[in-house]
Design a protein around this motif. Structure first.
Motif, mmCIF file in Angstrom:
data_model
loop_
_atom_site.group_PDB
_atom_site.id
_atom_site.type_symbol
_atom_site.label_atom_id
_atom_site.label_comp_id
_atom_site.label_asym_id
_atom_site.label_seq_id
_atom_site.Cartn_x
_atom_site.Cartn_y
_atom_site.Cartn_z
ATOM 1 N N ALA A 1 -21.301 -59.285 -46.632
ATOM 2 C CA ALA A 1 -21.229 -58.418 -46.622
ATOM 3 C C ALA A 1 -20.118 -57.851 -46.083
ATOM 4 O O ALA A 1 -19.852 -55.870 -46.690
ATOM 5 C CB ALA A 1 -21.874 -58.209 -44.774
ATOM 6 N N ARG A 2 -19.095 -58.190 -45.398
ATOM 7 C CA ARG A 2 -17.987 -57.436 -45.526
ATOM 8 C C ARG A 2 -17.001 -57.224 -46.470
ATOM 9 O O ARG A 2 -16.442 -55.883 -47.036
ATOM 10 C CB ARG A 2 -17.132 -58.900 -44.909
ATOM 11 N N ARG A 3 -17.055 -58.762 -47.642
ATOM 12 C CA ARG A 3 -16.177 -57.779 -48.876
ATOM 13 C C ARG A 3 -17.310 -56.707 -49.858
ATOM 14 O O ARG A 3 -16.353 -56.011 -50.173
ATOM 15 C CB ARG A 3 -16.815 -59.704 -49.718
ATOM 16 N N GLN B 1 -18.077 -53.547 -60.857
ATOM 17 C CA GLN B 1 -18.127 -54.736 -61.819
ATOM 18 C C GLN B 1 -18.279 -55.235 -60.366
ATOM 19 O O GLN B 1 -18.643 -56.284 -60.523
ATOM 20 C CB GLN B 1 -17.323 -54.827 -62.405
ATOM 21 N N GLU B 2 -17.327 -55.459 -59.455
ATOM 22 C CA GLU B 2 -16.947 -56.508 -58.000
ATOM 23 C C GLU B 2 -18.158 -55.911 -56.985
ATOM 24 O O GLU B 2 -18.377 -57.100 -56.782
ATOM 25 C CB GLU B 2 -15.507 -55.835 -57.431
ATOM 26 N N VAL B 3 -18.259 -54.211 -56.905
ATOM 27 C CA VAL B 3 -19.787 -54.181 -56.011
ATOM 28 C C VAL B 3 -20.846 -54.625 -56.409
ATOM 29 O O VAL B 3 -21.675 -55.120 -55.604
ATOM 30 C CB VAL B 3 -19.796 -52.416 -55.580
ATOM 31 N N ALA C 1 -15.089 -53.713 -51.108
ATOM 32 C CA ALA C 1 -15.386 -52.931 -52.079
ATOM 33 C C ALA C 1 -15.641 -51.911 -52.328
ATOM 34 O O ALA C 1 -15.334 -51.383 -53.536
ATOM 35 C CB ALA C 1 -16.467 -54.267 -53.033
ATOM 36 N N LEU C 2 -16.384 -51.140 -51.924
ATOM 37 C CA LEU C 2 -16.936 -50.074 -52.159
ATOM 38 C C LEU C 2 -16.362 -48.717 -52.094
ATOM 39 O O LEU C 2 -16.153 -47.851 -52.429
ATOM 40 C CB LEU C 2 -18.479 -49.086 -50.877
ATOM 41 N N ILE C 3 -15.383 -49.142 -50.528
ATOM 42 C CA ILE C 3 -13.971 -47.991 -50.496
ATOM 43 C C ILE C 3 -12.859 -48.158 -51.245
ATOM 44 O O ILE C 3 -12.318 -47.288 -51.035
ATOM 45 C CB ILE C 3 -14.087 -47.714 -48.632
#
Length: 234
Positions: free
Chosen positions: A142-144, A117-119, A148-150
């Motif tokens: 882009a940073r978030r 959901q966050e991604v 969020a992925l990692i």
């Protein structure tokens, strides 16, 4: 009346309810938001006056930021916002790619519904920033997105190292210099990364991430000789 320096004129003071300035945090934020161009001098006395403190805690805060790679110091000249050579900048992208690849392998298997959901939410914010032509919002999203992925990997030390490598490149605001067609291609990479993340397909996710970094290197290579962005190679 003497005008404030470019660095001091863009500072924002936060602090807590007691009025104590969040000196280190505010200086870091001033650099990471891109308000301070690489190479901008940091006048200690002006910064101290802005925060209402003596020069001593300012120097201590700057030493911390020096260790983080966000500022540099030259004897008899003073502190300034760090300015990388293009080679150093590219090296940090290599570091980010290696760390991200390791984290994504773990993240693909460990991601839960909250991570997905966050991604997706941050990816949607990237799309809005592109539509509005908002460079700052795009940089932040882009940073978030990548964090969020990692984050799903649970590898907290790796995430900290990744974030540190990202921070050092941030003053140059590379995405603000990327043309629209490159930005659109990078966003398409993000979309494919989201699909692979949702599918828990680690191999495809890492392959898409590697392709994304290859595209990033090409995009930033277009302004490798920009003296406002990068230091001289000498």
């Amino acid at each position: 009346m003497r005008r404030r320096s470019p660095f001091a004129s863009r500072l924002v003071r936060t602090g807590d309810a007691s009025g104590t300035p969040a000196l280190e945090s505010d200086l870091r934020d001033a650099i990471l938001t891109g308000d301070q161009q690489p190479g901008t001098p940091i006048p200690i006395d002006e910064v101290a006056a802005f925060f209402g403190v003596s020069p001593i805690p300012v120097r201590e805060a700057l030493k911390t930021l020096l260790a983080e790679g966000l500022v540099e110091h030259r004897p008899h000249i003073g502190y300034s916002v760090a300015k990388l050579t293009f080679g150093e900048f590219r090296e940090l992208y290599d570091v980010r790619q290696a760390l991200e690849s390791a984290a994504l392998r773990a993240a693909a298997g460990a991601a839960d519904a909250g991570h997905v959901q966050e991604v997706r939410a941050v990816h949607a914010q990237l799309g809005v920033a592109i539509e509005r032509g908002d460079d700052r919002a795009y940089d932040a999203a882009a940073r978030r997105f990548h964090l969020a992925l990692i984050a799903a990997s649970g590898m907290q030390r790796l995430v900290k190292m990744y974030e540190s490598a990202w921070n050092i490149t941030e003053p140059a605001r590379p995405m603000s210099r990327v043309p629209d067609h490159d930005r659109a291609a990078l966003h398409a990479d993000h979309e494919r990364m989201v699909a692979a993340f949702v599918a828990r397909d680690a191999a495809t996710l890492i392959a898409e991430s590697d392709g994304h970094y290859a595209r990033l290197r090409t995009a930033i290579g277009r302004f490798a000789d920009d003296p406002e962005c990068f230091a001289d190679h000498a």
